[in-house]
Design a protein around this motif. Structure first.
Motif, PDB file in Angstrom:
ATOM      1  N   TYR A   1      33.938  45.818  53.403  1.00  0.00           N
ATOM      2  CA  TYR A   1      35.088  46.057  52.553  1.00  0.00           C
ATOM      3  C   TYR A   1      35.577  47.499  52.687  1.00  0.00           C
ATOM      4  CZ  TYR A   1      34.249  41.667  50.047  1.00  0.00           C
ATOM      5  OH  TYR A   1      34.102  40.374  49.717  1.00  0.00           O
TER       6      TYR A   1
ATOM      7  N   ILE B   1      24.291  39.555  40.281  1.00  0.00           N
ATOM      8  CA  ILE B   1      24.012  38.205  40.806  1.00  0.00           C
ATOM      9  C   ILE B   1      22.683  38.162  41.540  1.00  0.00           C
ATOM     10  CG2 ILE B   1      24.836  36.486  42.438  1.00  0.00           C
ATOM     11  CD1 ILE B   1      27.671  37.302  41.552  1.00  0.00           C
TER      12      ILE B   1
ATOM     13  N   TYR C   1      49.743  39.297  38.706  1.00  0.00           N
ATOM     14  CA  TYR C   1      48.665  38.316  38.564  1.00  0.00           C
ATOM     15  C   TYR C   1      47.923  38.441  37.248  1.00  0.00           C
ATOM     16  CZ  TYR C   1      49.701  37.864  43.448  1.00  0.00           C
ATOM     17  OH  TYR C   1      50.345  37.645  44.615  1.00  0.00           O
TER      18      TYR C   1
ATOM     19  N   ASN D   1      30.950  34.886  50.022  1.00  0.00           N
ATOM     20  CA  ASN D   1      31.187  36.233  50.543  1.00  0.00           C
ATOM     21  C   ASN D   1      31.993  36.194  51.816  1.00  0.00           C
ATOM     22  OD1 ASN D   1      29.926  38.657  49.178  1.00  0.00           O
ATOM     23  ND2 ASN D   1      28.414  37.041  48.862  1.00  0.00           N
TER      24      ASN D   1
ATOM     25  N   ASN E   1      35.481  35.902  50.945  1.00  0.00           N
ATOM     26  CA  ASN E   1      36.026  37.168  50.446  1.00  0.00           C
ATOM     27  C   ASN E   1      36.387  38.112  51.569  1.00  0.00           C
ATOM     28  OD1 ASN E   1      36.361  37.005  47.754  1.00  0.00           O
ATOM     29  ND2 ASN E   1      34.423  37.916  47.184  1.00  0.00           N
TER      30      ASN E   1
ATOM     31  N   ALA F   1      40.009  39.773  52.224  1.00  0.00           N
ATOM     32  CA  ALA F   1      40.231  41.223  52.324  1.00  0.00           C
ATOM     33  C   ALA F   1      40.862  41.577  53.661  1.00  0.00           C
ATOM     34  CB  ALA F   1      38.896  41.949  52.138  1.00  0.00           C
TER      35      ALA F   1
ATOM     36  N   MET G   1      49.194  43.315  46.942  1.00  0.00           N
ATOM     37  CA  MET G   1      47.774  43.310  46.660  1.00  0.00           C
ATOM     38  C   MET G   1      47.189  41.903  46.520  1.00  0.00           C
ATOM     39  SD  MET G   1      47.427  46.430  46.756  1.00  0.00           S
ATOM     40  CE  MET G   1      45.771  46.714  46.240  1.00  0.00           C
ATOM     41  N   THR G   2      47.933  40.914  46.963  1.00  0.00           N
ATOM     42  CA  THR G   2      47.509  39.534  46.733  1.00  0.00           C
ATOM     43  C   THR G   2      46.097  39.269  47.230  1.00  0.00           C
ATOM     44  OG1 THR G   2      49.803  38.960  47.097  1.00  0.00           O
ATOM     45  CG2 THR G   2      48.221  37.140  47.041  1.00  0.00           C
TER      46      THR G   2
ATOM     47  N   GLN H   1      43.532  41.278  47.675  1.00  0.00           N
ATOM     48  CA  GLN H   1      42.481  41.864  46.865  1.00  0.00           C
ATOM     49  C   GLN H   1      42.359  41.170  45.534  1.00  0.00           C
ATOM     50  OE1 GLN H   1      41.689  45.919  46.348  1.00  0.00           O
ATOM     51  NE2 GLN H   1      42.290  46.524  48.424  1.00  0.00           N
ATOM     52  N   VAL H   2      43.514  40.839  44.933  1.00  0.00           N
ATOM     53  CA  VAL H   2      43.450  40.142  43.645  1.00  0.00           C
ATOM     54  C   VAL H   2      42.688  38.841  43.794  1.00  0.00           C
ATOM     55  CG1 VAL H   2      44.854  38.960  41.921  1.00  0.00           C
ATOM     56  CG2 VAL H   2      45.532  41.198  42.777  1.00  0.00           C
TER      57      VAL H   2
ATOM     58  N   ALA I   1      40.483  38.132  45.930  1.00  0.00           N
ATOM     59  CA  ALA I   1      39.068  38.433  46.123  1.00  0.00           C
ATOM     60  C   ALA I   1      38.396  38.748  44.805  1.00  0.00           C
ATOM     61  CB  ALA I   1      38.915  39.598  47.095  1.00  0.00           C
ATOM     62  N   ILE I   2      39.092  39.474  43.931  1.00  0.00           N
ATOM     63  CA  ILE I   2      38.542  39.768  42.604  1.00  0.00           C
ATOM     64  C   ILE I   2      38.270  38.484  41.849  1.00  0.00           C
ATOM     65  CG2 ILE I   2      39.026  40.821  40.382  1.00  0.00           C
ATOM     66  CD1 ILE I   2      38.742  43.013  42.266  1.00  0.00           C
ATOM     67  N   ILE I   3      39.251  37.633  41.897  1.00  0.00           N
ATOM     68  CA  ILE I   3      39.075  36.351  41.188  1.00  0.00           C
ATOM     69  C   ILE I   3      37.873  35.605  41.761  1.00  0.00           C
ATOM     70  CG2 ILE I   3      40.200  34.192  40.522  1.00  0.00           C
ATOM     71  CD1 ILE I   3      41.554  36.578  39.345  1.00  0.00           C
TER      72      ILE I   3
ATOM     73  N   PHE J   1      35.250  36.833  43.043  1.00  0.00           N
ATOM     74  CA  PHE J   1      34.061  37.461  42.472  1.00  0.00           C
ATOM     75  C   PHE J   1      33.721  36.857  41.138  1.00  0.00           C
ATOM     76  CE2 PHE J   1      32.761  40.507  45.306  1.00  0.00           C
ATOM     77  CZ  PHE J   1      33.674  41.518  45.622  1.00  0.00           C
ATOM     78  N   ALA J   2      34.753  36.796  40.280  1.00  0.00           N
ATOM     79  CA  ALA J   2      34.519  36.280  38.939  1.00  0.00           C
ATOM     80  C   ALA J   2      34.009  34.860  39.001  1.00  0.00           C
ATOM     81  CB  ALA J   2      35.818  36.353  38.131  1.00  0.00           C
ATOM     82  N   VAL J   3      34.662  34.062  39.790  1.00  0.00           N
ATOM     83  CA  VAL J   3      34.243  32.669  39.903  1.00  0.00           C
ATOM     84  C   VAL J   3      32.825  32.568  40.433  1.00  0.00           C
ATOM     85  CG1 VAL J   3      34.694  30.518  41.132  1.00  0.00           C
ATOM     86  CG2 VAL J   3      36.575  31.764  40.129  1.00  0.00           C
ATOM     87  N   ALA J   4      32.535  33.351  41.442  1.00  0.00           N
ATOM     88  CA  ALA J   4      31.182  33.286  42.011  1.00  0.00           C
ATOM     89  C   ALA J   4      30.142  33.659  40.983  1.00  0.00           C
ATOM     90  CB  ALA J   4      31.097  34.216  43.223  1.00  0.00           C
ATOM     91  N   ALA J   5      30.450  34.662  40.231  1.00  0.00           N
ATOM     92  CA  ALA J   5      29.493  35.075  39.205  1.00  0.00           C
ATOM     93  C   ALA J   5      29.287  33.962  38.207  1.00  0.00           C
ATOM     94  CB  ALA J   5      30.027  36.329  38.494  1.00  0.00           C
TER      95      ALA J   5
END
Lengths: 712, 169, 103
Positions: B46, B66, B143, C40, C43, C47, C59-60, C62-63, C65-67, C69-73
């Motif tokens: 990244y 995690i 978003y 990963n 992701n 990226a 920034m689509t 990255q956004v 990818a952030i989401i 992350f949240a889902v994966a968690a």
């Protein structure tokens, strides 16, 4: 309107009445009889107009009113239907129209129109009386006939048949009318169908006349094949008649004309109840009295004689046929007269009397007395219809007495139960007396004298002495039994309480009697022979001129001779006197010395026919046709079909349906599906990794397909 | 070969190698630890992509939460400290085959795509990716909704996990 | 310098390795590890596409990818909770033994 159109229309009203009554007005008695009597009246008007016009035509015999149309095709030609009015037709039409109208009118009263419905009257049985309450006490009055409208429908059809027959211009149309009347006689004799005796009588009438009809049809067929035509005017030409006379028929040496004449005459033997086919006529008394009058005076039996008269030019060609005709006629006349002497039922006497008188006419034709036969046919129609209707009136009066006394065991038709009715029923008495005298041949003032005398004169003058004496004997017996009848019925004192309480019948019944009596007296005067002492020549012999004109050669007037006249007077007056003297003092059947069993039982001819023809026919029908053919053979074949089909069905079921369709396809498909299912369910292991792998495999496969076939 | 490429290849090798060890180690704790190193390698990737925020979040969330969670779970589900039995299931060869096939498929797909060889553009001057990311995440015409929904999702997951794993007596 | 294709291939490889782990490991937790690897890889793809896209200011990537992350968690949390719950009940973490939803 032209005469031929009118002639076509004459038979129409009665048949229309038949259809209207059957289809629409059956429920309404008044409407039905109005339509029927109205129709008879219309036909009567038409007949009178045609008669008057016919009188005005010179040489009607050569130029008759005629019209015909093709009816149905037969190869190159067609059978035709048509009308013909020549002098014979006109004369016959006159009496047919009058008697038919009188009988129709009479039927209204006879069937008790206007009377209440009976207590326990059934359709199919004669009406039995209705109880009415009047001024506080009950008595029984005659009740109206339950099948009132049906009667008028049937006699309408009957009238239609007779008109068709009389007006026809060829044998086919004549035969059509003949058969219609045969049917109607069956329907009407068996009118009260719930009575077994009536049913049997109807069948007997139909069967017996059928035997005659078969031979008649053979005669018609032979005639058609020999000449190619059935039309009277075409047959009675010089050439055709000569051809028929010379062709041999191959049967016992008869010429074609003779055989045809004989066959047609057999039809008349059946229809006009000559020996040996006379057996149906006395039994036909089972029908209501207007029917008896219709059948036995005005129409049906007259039709038989009319047919012979019509075919006279053909029949007269062969002397052997003529002899047979004369013999049968004379024999029947005497034979029936002997039976009539021993009968106690008022209608039976008249029945045998009819057979006897028809014998007179047939005998007259057999000896060549053409005009005499026509004359007697017409006068007989009037006075015999009068006598029958009169007897119906008497029976009605007796039944009135029966209902009054309530004694239902008394036979209202037995003459020995009557007596003294001249005071109770005067109109009936006087008209019946006139009719009876006419039948007996009472001189000068009755028509029967003139017509019978002419037959005697003709027979004597042409040297047929055997016929002459036989007919004289029959005439004597006729006068005797007629006076017997009148004495027992009307004269003397009432022998039973029923006769005591008899009553005169209503105007609808007595008016026809009076009118017919008028004709019974006056019609004789149109045929007074030219050379008759005193009276001859005063009035021209219209009938002889008119009817004689029908034949190609007009018959010449007979030279006058005293012998037949005297014979006629002696037998008539002698018979009447003897009958009166003898029966003045006889009050019961036991006292009557002429109740000879052989005569009373009609010479046992019915029993003979039963044993020789009827029982074997029944046996044959029962055993051969029914048991052997129908049950044995036909049903046997059919009974093969059932088990055969069953066997076939079982075979198919067990060998195809069960193993192939049920087991192989039906159960088989289930088993295969089950087997597949069993194998496939192994996939569902419950382990996610395996599911995932399976999904991936499919996914890769789809991806490959897409990639290589679509994107590449 | 430029420096960037060499660094990239090294990082790639490290990550893939760790990943491979994750899926093949018998000892589960080792696998979890190998996962940590893989995640670290991804974080470096990244960073190479100038997605600096992502790199940090990767370390914090993935490695810090995690992976630790994994270790806890491993601890809680062992009867004793040793691993017994094989660590691959009987059909592992099919799994290997399938993953190879998937890779080949993906590779072929990528081959057909034209934009494959684009080179990296320079970042614009004064480009602050973090504030841009922040704007994108909370801006109403960007978003914000997915962001909020993701929060709800986390709450749901939190509640759900607690409920599922709750030890009732 | 480093073309996009390298990143994508790298992501694909990582994805495949994770897939192999999912399909082949016996232990349920190991399967979850594999899933993590797959996520990963995704992701990285996102990226890379952000960085190599037309417009870097979008920034689509990255956004997204952030989401992820949240889902994966979230997914890991719930998944592990499930595994622990199953372990408590059935006393096993072998995936093949958890097969009651079969025919």
């Amino acid at each position: 309107m032209t005469t031929t159109t009118l002639i076509w229309l004459i038979p129409l009203p009665p048949v229309l009445a038949f259809f209207l009554i059957v289809l629409f007005t059956n429920k309404s008695k008044a409407l039905s009889h109005t339509i029927a009597v109205g129709a008879a009246f219309l036909s009567w008007i038409g007949s009178m107009i045609v008669f008057v016009r016919a009188l005005g035509v010179e040489h009607l015999g050569q130029e008759p009113f005629a019209s015909s149309v093709p009816w149905f095709p037969a190869g190159d030609t067609a059978f035709r239907i048509g009308v013909l009015v020549d002098p014979l037709t006109a004369a016959v039409l006159f009496f047919v129209a009058w008697t038919v109208l009188m009988i129709f009118l009479y039927s209204v009263g006879y069937h008790n129109f206007g009377q209440p419905v009976g207590d326990h009257d059934h359709k199919g049985l004669p009406p039995h009386g209705a109880t009415v309450e009047e001024h506080g006490h009950k008595h029984v009055v005659p009740s109206v006939e339950p099948m009132y409208s049906r009667f008028f429908a049937f006699i309408g059809l009957f009238a239609f048949g007779m008109y068709v027959l009389v007006l026809s211009d060829n044998l086919l149309t004549l035969f059509v009318g003949w058969e219609i009347m045969g049917l109607c006689s069956y329907l009407l004799i068996g009118f009260w169908y719930a009575k077994e005796s009536a049913r049997d009588a109807a069948v007997k009438a139909f069967m017996t006349t059928r035997i005659g009809d078969v031979f008649m049809l053979l005669g018609i067929a032979y005639l058609y094949s020999a000449t190619g035509t059935l039309s009277f005017r075409e047959i009675f030409t010089e050439g055709t008649l000569h051809t028929l006379q010379t062709i041999p028929s191959g049967f016992l040496g008869f010429s074609a004309a003779g055989l045809i004449g004989l066959l047609l005459f057999i039809g008349t033997i059946g229809k006009s109840a000559q020996f040996p086919l006379h057996v149906w006529l006395p039994d036909a008394m089972e029908g209501p009295t207007p029917v008896s009058a219709m059948i036995h005076a005005a129409t049906m039996v007259s039709a038989g004689v009319y047919a012979v008269i019509r075919m006279f030019p053909l029949i007269s060609l062969d002397p052997r046929t003529m002899t047979i005709v004369a013999f049968i006629g004379a024999f029947t006349a005497l034979f029936a007269a002997t039976i009539a002497v021993a009968q106690n039922d008022i209608k039976r006497v008249l029945a045998y009397s009819t057979i006897s008188q028809l014998g007179f006419m047939i005998a007259a034709l057999g000896v060549g007395a053409y005009v005499a036969a026509v004359f007697h046919l017409i006068t007989h129609a009037f006075f015999k219809a009068l006598l029958f209707l009169g007897s119906g009136s008497v029976i009605h009066g007796m039944e009135h007495g029966l209902l009054h006394t309530g004694n239902h065991d008394v036979d209202p038709q037995n003459m020995f139960n009557m007596g003294g009715l001249r005071n109770k029923m005067p109109i009936t008495f006087w008209t019946f007396l006139i009719g009876g005298f006419a039948l007996s041949g009472f001189p000068i003032i009755t028509a029967g004298f003139w017509s019978k005398d002419e037959i005697f004169a003709d027979a004597f003058a042409n040297g047929h002495l055997l016929v002459f004496f036989t007919l004289a004997g029959a005439a004597f017996l006729t006068a005797f039994y007629t006076m017997r009848q009148i004495t027992l019925t009307f004269l003397g004192e009432a022998r039973t309480p029923e006769a005591e309480h008899a009553q005169e019948t209503p105007w609808t019944m007595t008016t026809p009697l009076v009118i017919l009596a008028f004709f019974a007296v006056t019609y004789g005067w149109v045929g007074i022979p030219e050379h008759f002492p005193l009276l001859g020549g005063l009035v021209p012999n219209w009938l002889h001129e008119f009817v004689g004109g029908t034949l190609a050669e007009a018959p010449e007037a007979i030279a006058f001779s005293w012998i037949p006249l005297l014979t006629s007077l002696v037998v008539a007056l002698g018979g009447l006197y003897l009958g009166w003297i003898t029966y003045r003092t006889v009050n019961s059947a036991a006292e009557d010395r002429l109740q000879i069993p052989l005569l009373k039982n009609k010479y046992y001819i019915d029993e003979l026919y039963d044993r020789v023809f009827v029982k074997p026919a029944y046996w044959f029908a029962e055993n051969i046709v029914y048991k052997l053919l129908d049950q044995g053979i036909i049903d046997g074949v059919l009974h093969i079909f059932g088990p055969a089909t069953q066997g076939l069905g079982a075979f198919i079921r067990n060998n195809f349906d069960l193993p192939v369709i049920n087991r192989f396809f039906g159960d088989g498909s289930a088993d295969v599906t089950y087997w597949f299912g069993g194998k496939l369910r192994a996939v569902q292991t419950g382990r996610i990794q395996q599911y995932l792998m399976l999904a991936l495999v499919v996914f890769i496969a789809i991806g490959a397909v897409l990639y290589f076939f679509m994107l590449a | 070969m430029t420096g960037g490429q060499i660094i990239f290849l090294l990082v790639t090798l490290f990550t893939l190698g760790s990943g491979f060890m994750v899926v093949t180690t018998r000892n589960l704790v080792h696998a979890a630890l190998w996962l940590v190193s893989t995640l670290f390698g991804v974080a470096v990737t990244y960073a190479l992509l100038n997605a600096t925020f992502l790199a940090v979040v990767q370390v914090v969330v993935y490695i810090g939460a995690i992976a630790i969670l994994f270790i806890f779970a491993v601890m809680l589900t062992r009867k004793d400290m040793r691993d017994q039995g094989p660590q691959m299931n009987p059909n592992w060869w099919l799994g290997a085959l399938l993953s190879v096939l998937v890779f080949v498929g993906l590779f072929l797909l990528l081959q057909g795509w034209s934009g494959l060889s684009t080179t990296v553009a320079d970042l614009p001057v004064g480009f602050d990716s973090i504030s841009e990311l922040g704007n994108a995440l909370v801006s109403p015409d960007a978003y914000v909704l997915p962001f909020e929904v993701a929060s709800v999702l986390l709450v749901a997951a939190l509640v759900g996990a607690v409920y599922v794993a709750f030890n009732r007596k | 310098m480093v073309p996009l294709s390298w990143y994508l291939i790298f992501a694909a490889l990582l994805f495949s390795i994770g897939l192999f782990g999912v399909l082949s490991r016996r232990n349920a937790i190991a399967i979850l590890l594999g899933i993590e690897l797959m996520l990963n890889a995704v992701n990285i793809n996102l990226a890379a596409f952000w960085r190599y896209g037309q417009d870097v200011t979008q920034m689509t990537g990255q956004v997204f990818a952030i989401i992820v992350f949240a889902v994966a968690a979230a997914e890991v949390a719930v998944g592990l909770a499930l595994v622990i719950s199953v372990y408590r009940r059935r006393n096993t973490v072998v995936a093949d033994d958890i097969n009651m939803m079969k025919w």
